[in-house]
Motif scaffolding. Sequence first.
Motif, mmCIF file in Angstrom:
data_model
loop_
_atom_site.group_PDB
_atom_site.id
_atom_site.type_symbol
_atom_site.label_atom_id
_atom_site.label_comp_id
_atom_site.label_asym_id
_atom_site.label_seq_id
_atom_site.Cartn_x
_atom_site.Cartn_y
_atom_site.Cartn_z
ATOM 1 N N GLU A 191 8.709 65.189 76.210
ATOM 2 C CA GLU A 191 7.947 64.585 75.112
ATOM 3 C C GLU A 191 6.537 64.218 75.576
ATOM 4 O OE1 GLU A 191 8.458 60.503 72.763
ATOM 5 O OE2 GLU A 191 10.047 61.950 72.290
ATOM 6 N N VAL A 192 6.429 63.697 76.783
ATOM 7 C CA VAL A 192 5.117 63.355 77.335
ATOM 8 C C VAL A 192 4.282 64.618 77.527
ATOM 9 C CG1 VAL A 192 3.900 62.381 79.328
ATOM 10 C CG2 VAL A 192 5.954 61.255 78.444
ATOM 11 N N GLN A 193 4.905 65.673 78.052
ATOM 12 C CA GLN A 193 4.195 66.937 78.256
ATOM 13 C C GLN A 193 3.617 67.449 76.932
ATOM 14 O OE1 GLN A 193 7.161 69.513 79.958
ATOM 15 N NE2 GLN A 193 7.581 68.105 81.646
ATOM 16 N N ARG A 194 4.444 67.405 75.886
ATOM 17 C CA ARG A 194 4.007 67.912 74.584
ATOM 18 C C ARG A 194 2.942 67.013 73.966
ATOM 19 N NH1 ARG A 194 4.714 67.314 69.193
ATOM 20 N NH2 ARG A 194 4.917 69.207 67.938
ATOM 21 N N ASP A 195 3.186 65.715 73.981
ATOM 22 C CA ASP A 195 2.243 64.790 73.350
ATOM 23 C C ASP A 195 0.874 64.851 74.020
ATOM 24 O OD1 ASP A 195 4.267 64.058 71.664
ATOM 25 O OD2 ASP A 195 4.571 62.062 72.514
ATOM 26 N N GLU A 196 0.857 64.890 75.350
ATOM 27 C CA GLU A 196 -0.417 64.964 76.057
ATOM 28 C C GLU A 196 -1.163 66.247 75.713
ATOM 29 O OE1 GLU A 196 -2.102 62.874 77.594
ATOM 30 O OE2 GLU A 196 -0.867 61.474 78.723
#
Length: 201
Positions: free
Chosen positions: A118-123
């Motif tokens: 989720e962090v990878q995508r959001d960033e």
Amino acid sequence: MQVKEAIQQRRSIKHFDTNHMMTEKEIHELLSHAILSPTAFNIQNWRFVVVTDKALRQKIRSVSWGQAQVEEASILIVLVADLMAWNKEPARYWKDAPKPVQDYLVPAIQQYYEGKKEVQRDEAMRSCGMAAMNLMLTAKSMGYDTCPMDGFDFDKVGELLNLPSDHMPAMFVCVGKGIKEAMPRGGQLPLDEVVIQNQFK
């Protein structure tokens, strides 16, 4: 053009001069400014697919609700998120930094992103959004109009662009010479409705 002027004058334009072509030099200038947008840990997790092929543009339009600007603008830029940029030779993102900075930041990249989809995508999505704003303001300063878009079938666009499995479309920015002004602004909310001092009450 001053930055504030570009912000004030930038509008989402839907109708473009289909005969106008941007030069390679102009496209290079546009993209050179787009990549100056910030990214977390400097991982530069945006990719810019510049679509000029007419047949491909037509196919992309067909999966974008038939929106004319996809095909009629001088160029279509698909901003694509590289979800695994953090794990692709991360030392290169800090190759020009002093060694103590490299020694601290390069390992921190993996610690921050590994196992956190989720962090990878959001960033990556945030990064693409900031790059898109750079694109649009640079285009306006160059005398061009733009239209940011997310009205398309993300999976089908990914297939048409032959995206790697760890990449996903974030948004489009159509760039060209507008031939019809945007409608008057729909109405901005007042600052006192959208700006919160310190905390919500």
